[in-house]
Enzyme design. Structure first.
Site, PDB file in Angstrom:
ATOM      1  CG  HIS A   1      34.225  47.332  -4.347  1.00 46.81           C
ATOM      2  ND1 HIS A   1      34.089  46.337  -3.410  1.00 46.81           N
ATOM      3  CD2 HIS A   1      33.339  48.292  -4.000  1.00 46.81           C
ATOM      4  CE1 HIS A   1      33.147  46.684  -2.539  1.00 46.81           C
ATOM      5  NE2 HIS A   1      32.686  47.868  -2.863  1.00 46.81           N
TER       6      HIS A   1
ATOM      7  CG  ASP B   1      33.317  44.574  -9.941  1.00 43.23           C
ATOM      8  OD1 ASP B   1      32.101  44.748 -10.151  1.00 43.23           O
ATOM      9  OD2 ASP B   1      33.874  44.926  -8.887  1.00 43.23           O
TER      10      ASP B   1
ATOM     11  CD  GLN C   1      29.455  51.468  -8.949  1.00 41.32           C
ATOM     12  OE1 GLN C   1      28.623  52.261  -9.367  1.00 41.32           O
ATOM     13  NE2 GLN C   1      29.473  51.055  -7.696  1.00 41.32           N
TER      14      GLN C   1
ATOM     15  CE  LYS D   1      27.422  48.336  -6.017  1.00 40.41           C
ATOM     16  NZ  LYS D   1      27.352  49.279  -4.903  1.00 40.41           N
TER      17      LYS D   1
ATOM     18  CB  CYS E   1      34.729  49.099  -0.602  1.00 37.45           C
ATOM     19  SG  CYS E   1      33.507  49.092   0.692  1.00 37.45           S
TER      20      CYS E   1
END
Lengths: 141, 399
Positions: free
Chosen positions: B116, B191, B194, B217, B357
Site C-alpha cells: 500500500h 504492515d 489487512q 479495518k 493505493c
C-alpha cells in the site's frame, strides 16, 4: 441498475470522438485522476489562439471517455479563456448550479450530480484541454 | 453467521439491499466497539495520564486496559510495547521517521511491489533524507511476493525491511518467515492493516521488530491504530512528535523523554477510539477464529467460482484458496472498475474500484484499476449472489 449509465451516454463514450494523437501538436497535456489512476491526454493545434486540431486519448471510465468525446465535438474554435469558463460552468453544473456547457450532450451528465466522487471523472478532460491549450498558446507567445 | 450480523448496527440502519463488500477499505463497527466509544464519550470522558480525579483515573485505567488488550491481540511481550496511533499510516510514518537517523548514504530499505502507498511513501521520504535506496520484492503474475528474488535483493546494506502481512489488492498472505530468514539483521516492519480482521497475529512468532494496524479495518472506530515494537528497539528510538505526555521532565534548556510507549504518544490520544478498538479486539478474540476463517474461505471460493463462470473476467490474485484471504480483485474486460462499482452500487453492492493505493502493484501487473470485493464475518451467501449477478449484468450492459 444505475441511472448514470444512460444508453446515449454509453454510446457517446464508445463513439470515441477525436480518439488518437496528433502528429505535430502545438500543445499536449495529460491529467490524472488520483482516485483511480485514469489519465486523459489531449493534443491541440491552434489557429491563432483558438483550437484548430484536436485529439484525445482517454484511459478511463465511461464518464471520462464520454466527456472527452463530447469535448472533441465542440473544441474547435475555443481559446484558453473560453475553456476556462467552460470548465467552471461544468464544475458548477455538476454541483447542481447552472446549465454547464451549452452543448446538447451536457444533459447526459446530469445524473453525475448525485455522485460527488465521480465529478472529477468528467472534469479531467476539461483540465487536460485547458492545460494543452495554454501550453500551445504560451509556446507561441 | 446471522448472529454475527446482528452485532453490527449498520445492517439495521441501512436496510435492504445492502451488500457490504468493501471491508478492506473500512470494515463495519461492531456493537461492543460502538458501545465502548459512545459510553466513554458520553458518560466517562476525561483525559488520561493527567488528572487525579475519579473520572480521569477511570479513563486512565480503561486506557491501560486497552493497551493490555491490544498487546494480547498481537502476542506482544508486554503492554508497554504497544504505541497508540491514529492508524496504520501514522504508525508507519512514525517508524520511518524514528528510524531515519539510523540510515546512512547507500543503505537500503527493502519493500515490495505489493505494498500500500502507506508502506512505500514514508520509506521513500526516509531514504531521500539520508541518501539511502529503496528496493522492492517483485510480484508474481498472480499477485504474490516473488520470494525467489530475495537473495538478489538482500545484502549487507539492507537496514530495513517493510512488507505487508496481507495484500489489500490480491488477498495474498505473505510468507513472512522466508523474508525474516533472508534478512535477519534488518529491522523488519510488517504492515498488518489487512491481516488484523482476517486471522490471528503473533509478532514474536513472526520475528518482526515492528507491526502496524488500524482499528477501522478490524471492526473498531476510525481514528485509532497501533504500532507494536520490540521493547529494546523502542527504547533506542528518538521521539516522533513533541508535546505533552511524552516527557519525563521539561526545562527551558532541554527535555528528558518518557520511556516507551509514552515517548511516542505526544498529546491527548484518541481515547474513545482506542477503547473502541480494544473492544473490537476482544470481540474478535471471543470468536472461534477457525470458524470465521472457514466461513470466509467458503465465501471466497464462491466468489472465485462465480466470477469464473462470467466472460471477460481477469482475477488479480491467487486463483485458488491457498495462501490467501477473502479479498478478491478483478478486472472486467473493456469495462472500467469504477463503472463496475457504480453499476453494482445500484444493486446495493458496495465494492471498491481503483488502484487501491497500490499503484506500483497495478503497474507491475499491467493494470490501471480493478474492482475489489473484500469479506468480513458478517457477509453471507446473499452478498455473494448479489455480487455475481451484478457483475453479470455489468458485462451484459457495458462490455
Amino acid at each position: 441498475m444505475n441511472d448514470l449509465y444512460d444508453d446515449a451516454l454509453v454510446a457517446l463514450a464508445k463513439a470515441k470522438d477525436g480518439a488518437g494523437r496528433l502528429d505535430a501538436p502545438d500543445g499536449t497535456a495529460s491529467v490524472d485522476n488520483p482516485l483511480c489512476g485514469d489519465r486523459v491526454t489531449i493534443d491541440v493545434t491552434l489557429d491563432g489562439a483558438r483550437v484548430d486540431g484536436f485529439a484525445q486519448k482517454a484511459r478511463g471510465c465511461i464518464l471520462t471517455q464520454a466527456a472527452a468525446g463530447m469535448i472533441a465535438r465542440h473544441a474547435h474554435g475555443l481559446d484558453a479563456g473560453d475553456i476556462e469558463a467552460l470548465r467552471a460552468r461544468v464544475r458548477d453544473f455538476l454541483s447542481s448550479a447552472g446549465d454547464g456547457a451549452d452543448w446538447p450532450e451536457m444533459a447526459l451528465f446530469e445524473p453525475v450530480r448525485t455522485v460527488r466522487s465521480r465529478h472529477d471523472c468528467v472534469l479531467i478532460a476539461f483540465d487536460a484541454l485547458l492545460e494543452a491549450t495554454r501550453k500551445a498558446r504560451d509556446e507561441r507567445a | 453467521m446471522k448472529a454475527i450480523r446482528a452485532e453490527f448496527p449498520i445492517f439495521d440502519a441501512q436496510g435492504s439491499p445492502f451488500h457490504y463488500l468493501d471491508n478492506a477499505a473500512t470494515s463495519q463497527l461492531c456493537a461492543p466497539a460502538a458501545h465502548a466509544l459512545h459510553a466513554f464519550e458520553t458518560t466517562a470522558r476525561a483525559n488520561v495520564k493527567r488528572g487525579v480525579h475519579k473520572l480521569a483515573d477511570a479513563a486512565t485505567v480503561a486506557f491501560d486496559d486497552a493497551r493490555a488488550t491490544m498487546a494480547a491481540f498481537v502476542g506482544a511481550a508486554s503492554p508497554e510495547e504497544v504505541i497508540f496511533t491514529s492508524g496504520t499510516t501514522m504508525s508507519i510514518n512514525m517508524a520511518a521517521r524514528c528510524l531515519t537517523p539510523r540510515l546512512r548514504e547507500g543503505d537500503e530499505i527493502l519493500l515490495s511491489e505489493l505494498e500500500h502507498h502507506s508502506d512505500i511513501v514514508p520509506w521513500q521520504m526516509a531514504a531521500q533524507a539520508r541518501g539511502a535506496r529503496v528496493r522492492a520484492i517483485p510480484v508474481t503474475s498472480d499477485g504474490r511476493l516473488d520470494l525467489e528474488a530475495l537473495p538478489d535483493l538482500v545484502g549487507p546494506r539492507t537496514r530495513i525491511v517493510a512488507v505487508t502481512h496481507l495484500s489489500n489488492v490480491s488477498g495474498a498472505v505473505s510468507d513472512l518467515s522466508v523474508i525474516r530468514a533472508a534478512a535477519p539483521e534488518a529491522i523488519m516492519l510488517v504492515d498488518g492493516a489487512q491481516r488484523a480482521a482476517h486471522g490471528p497475529i503473533d509478532v514474536r512468532a513472526i520475528g518482526c521488530d515492528l507491526y502496524a494496524l488500524s482499528s477501522h479495518k478490524m471492526f473498531g472506530p476510525t481514528g485509532a491504530g497501533m504500532l507494536w515494537g520490540r521493547m529494546d528497539l523502542l527504547e533506542s528510538l528518538p521521539p516522533f512528535l513533541g508535546g505533552g505526555e511524552m516527557i519525563r521532565e521539561v526545562r527551558i534548556d532541554g527535555t528528558r523523554y518518557a520511556d516507551p510507549p509514552h515517548r511516542f504518544e505526544a498529546g491527548t490520544p484518541p481515547i474513545g477510539a482506542v477503547l473502541g478498538m480494544a473492544a473490537a479486539a476482544r470481540w474478535l478474540q471471543s470468536r472461534d477464529r477457525r470458524v470465521l476463517h472457514d466461513h470466509e474461505m467458503r465465501l471466497t471460493g464462491r466468489i472465485l467460482d462465480g466470477l469464473a463462470t462470467l466472460p471477460g473476467i481477469r482475477l488479480v490474485g491467487p486463483q485458488g484458496l491457498q495462501g490467501r484471504a477473502g479479498i478478491v480483485a478483478f478486472e472486467v474486460e473493456d469495462v472500467h472498475a469504477h463503472d463496475v462499482c457504480q453499476m453494482l452500487d445500484g444493486n446495493g453492492v458496495a465494492l471498491r474500484g481503483g488502484h487501491h493505493c497500490a499503484q506500483p502493484l497495478m503497474r507491475a501487473l499491467g493494470l490501471v484499476a480493478t474492482a475489489r470485493a473484500s469479506l468480513a464475518p458478517y457477509n453471507d451467501d446473499d452478498d455473494i449472489d448479489a455480487l455475481i449477478e451484478g457483475v453479470g449484468k455489468v458485462i451484459e450492459r457495458l462490455r
